[in-house]
Design a protein around this motif. Structure first.
Motif, mmCIF file in Angstrom:
data_model
loop_
_atom_site.group_PDB
_atom_site.id
_atom_site.type_symbol
_atom_site.label_atom_id
_atom_site.label_comp_id
_atom_site.label_asym_id
_atom_site.label_seq_id
_atom_site.Cartn_x
_atom_site.Cartn_y
_atom_site.Cartn_z
ATOM 1 N N SER A 162 35.929 51.022 42.582
ATOM 2 C CA SER A 162 37.232 51.087 43.233
ATOM 3 C C SER A 162 37.347 52.402 43.994
ATOM 4 O O SER A 162 36.749 53.413 43.599
ATOM 5 N N SER A 166 42.775 48.250 48.219
ATOM 6 C CA SER A 166 42.868 46.926 47.610
ATOM 7 C C SER A 166 41.527 46.195 47.599
ATOM 8 O O SER A 166 41.463 45.039 47.172
ATOM 9 N N ASP A 167 40.456 46.857 48.033
ATOM 10 C CA ASP A 167 39.119 46.264 48.004
ATOM 11 C C ASP A 167 38.290 46.885 46.891
ATOM 12 O O ASP A 167 38.275 48.118 46.729
ATOM 13 N N ARG A 169 34.349 47.329 45.735
ATOM 14 C CA ARG A 169 33.003 47.244 46.285
ATOM 15 C C ARG A 169 32.037 46.760 45.203
ATOM 16 O O ARG A 169 32.040 47.272 44.085
ATOM 17 N N ARG A 181 32.382 42.916 49.219
ATOM 18 C CA ARG A 181 33.657 43.457 48.752
ATOM 19 C C ARG A 181 34.517 42.331 48.178
ATOM 20 O O ARG A 181 34.392 41.173 48.589
ATOM 21 N N PRO A 183 38.372 41.525 47.996
ATOM 22 C CA PRO A 183 39.764 41.866 48.333
ATOM 23 C C PRO A 183 40.679 41.401 47.190
ATOM 24 O O PRO A 183 40.700 40.219 46.850
ATOM 25 N N PRO A 190 48.056 42.102 49.168
ATOM 26 C CA PRO A 190 47.045 43.044 48.674
ATOM 27 C C PRO A 190 47.601 43.921 47.557
ATOM 28 O O PRO A 190 48.761 44.327 47.589
ATOM 29 N N ASP A 192 46.807 47.457 45.872
ATOM 30 C CA ASP A 192 45.984 48.650 46.031
ATOM 31 C C ASP A 192 46.223 49.626 44.882
ATOM 32 O O ASP A 192 46.809 49.291 43.862
ATOM 33 N N GLY A 222 39.180 37.349 43.650
ATOM 34 C CA GLY A 222 39.967 38.545 43.903
ATOM 35 C C GLY A 222 41.415 38.405 43.489
ATOM 36 O O GLY A 222 42.207 39.351 43.649
#
Length: 278
Positions: A162, A166-167, A169, A181, A183, A190, A192, A222
């Protein structure tokens, strides 16, 4: 049971606005709701679950907790702040540091995860991930990565990182190359400020920075599938430092124990989610 029992069950929209440029303010599970769209489309709602405190353990109140994992019968913790960042092996019952590895100044230590016989720890803005021997905490080298590092966990044959957005990896543990990624969304919204991470039964659990919530994320979609409100745990700690937020999730899969703590907290809590079997 001492002090509080179960967290009250609430129904609340879990929507998070991005922090203002001057810095974020604390939010509660019932707050940070955005207005419903003008079209009248219902906001996505997710019931915040309750939790019960099972046990309390001492925790170093000087530890700016960034990453927390359970491995080999002990807690491993990464702590931040320039000049004092390190990775530690910590005895659960006493809170004593049994072994430590210093992260070079001025690097700011962040998330922590295990990969095979190594631990991997992030740094906030230095773009360096450190590799440590999991038994001795001796350095085994470094990885480089772009952008910020916040939380880190292991999911199957990948690492999940993180960075406050909001993505999430998805990284190759052998070379830190980005594979894809994830999301993170609640409905179409989203989510975050994703911070410390832990994988539990195939879901990615995440602290939300400056919130009393832990959320669970389906890595395939996600989507946020669960939210746990730990406001009463935070109130028990009664932090006076604005940075002393909830942060740190560790899962003992063998004994199915869930531990949580926070930055500068004097206590580490074992909790049970109220919908889980005791």
């Amino acid at each position: 049971m001492i002090g509080i029992g179960a967290v009250a069950m609430v129904t609340a929209p879990i929507l998070f606005a991005r922090p203002a440029a001057v810095g974020p303010a604390p939010i509660a599970a019932q707050e940070a709701a955005e207005p419903a769209p003008a079209t009248g489309t219902p906001r996505p709602r997710l019931r915040a679950e309750s939790a019960t405190i099972v046990a309390r353990y001492p925790h170093d109140a000087g530890a700016f907790t960034q990453g927390l994992i359970w491995y080999d019968g002990a807690l491993y913790e990464s702590v931040g702040q320039p000049g004092v960042s390190e990775v530690r092996r910590v005895d659960l019952t006493t809170g004593r540091v049994r072994r430590r590895a210093r992260i070079p100044a001025p690097q700011f230590g962040e998330g922590l995860a295990r990969w095979q016989g190594e631990l991997i720890s992030l740094t906030w803005t230095s773009g360096i991930a450190h590799r440590w021997d999991a038994r001795t905490l001796k350095s085994r080298g470094q990885f480089r990565y772009p952008g910020e590092g916040w939380g880190l966990t292991t999911l199957g044959d990948s690492l999940i990182l993180s960075d406050g957005t909001s993505d999430l990896r998805v990284l190759d543990p052998t070379n830190f190359a980005e594979r894809r990624r994830i999301p993170v969304r609640l409905g179409d919204t989203p989510v975050d400020r994703l911070n410390e991470l832990e994988v539990i039964d195939g879901l990615i659990f995440a602290n939300i920075w400056f919130s009393n919530l832990i959320i669970a994320i389906d890595p395939a979609t996600g989507q946020v599938t669960r939210a746990i409100d730990l406001s009463p745990v935070v109130r028990e700690v009664a932090p006076t430092d604005r940075d002393a937020v909830l942060n740190g999730i560790a899962w003992d899969g063998e004994r199915r124990r869930l531990f949580v703590t926070g930055k500068y907290w004097p206590t580490l809590f074992e909790i049970r989610l109220d919908d889980a079997a005791p």
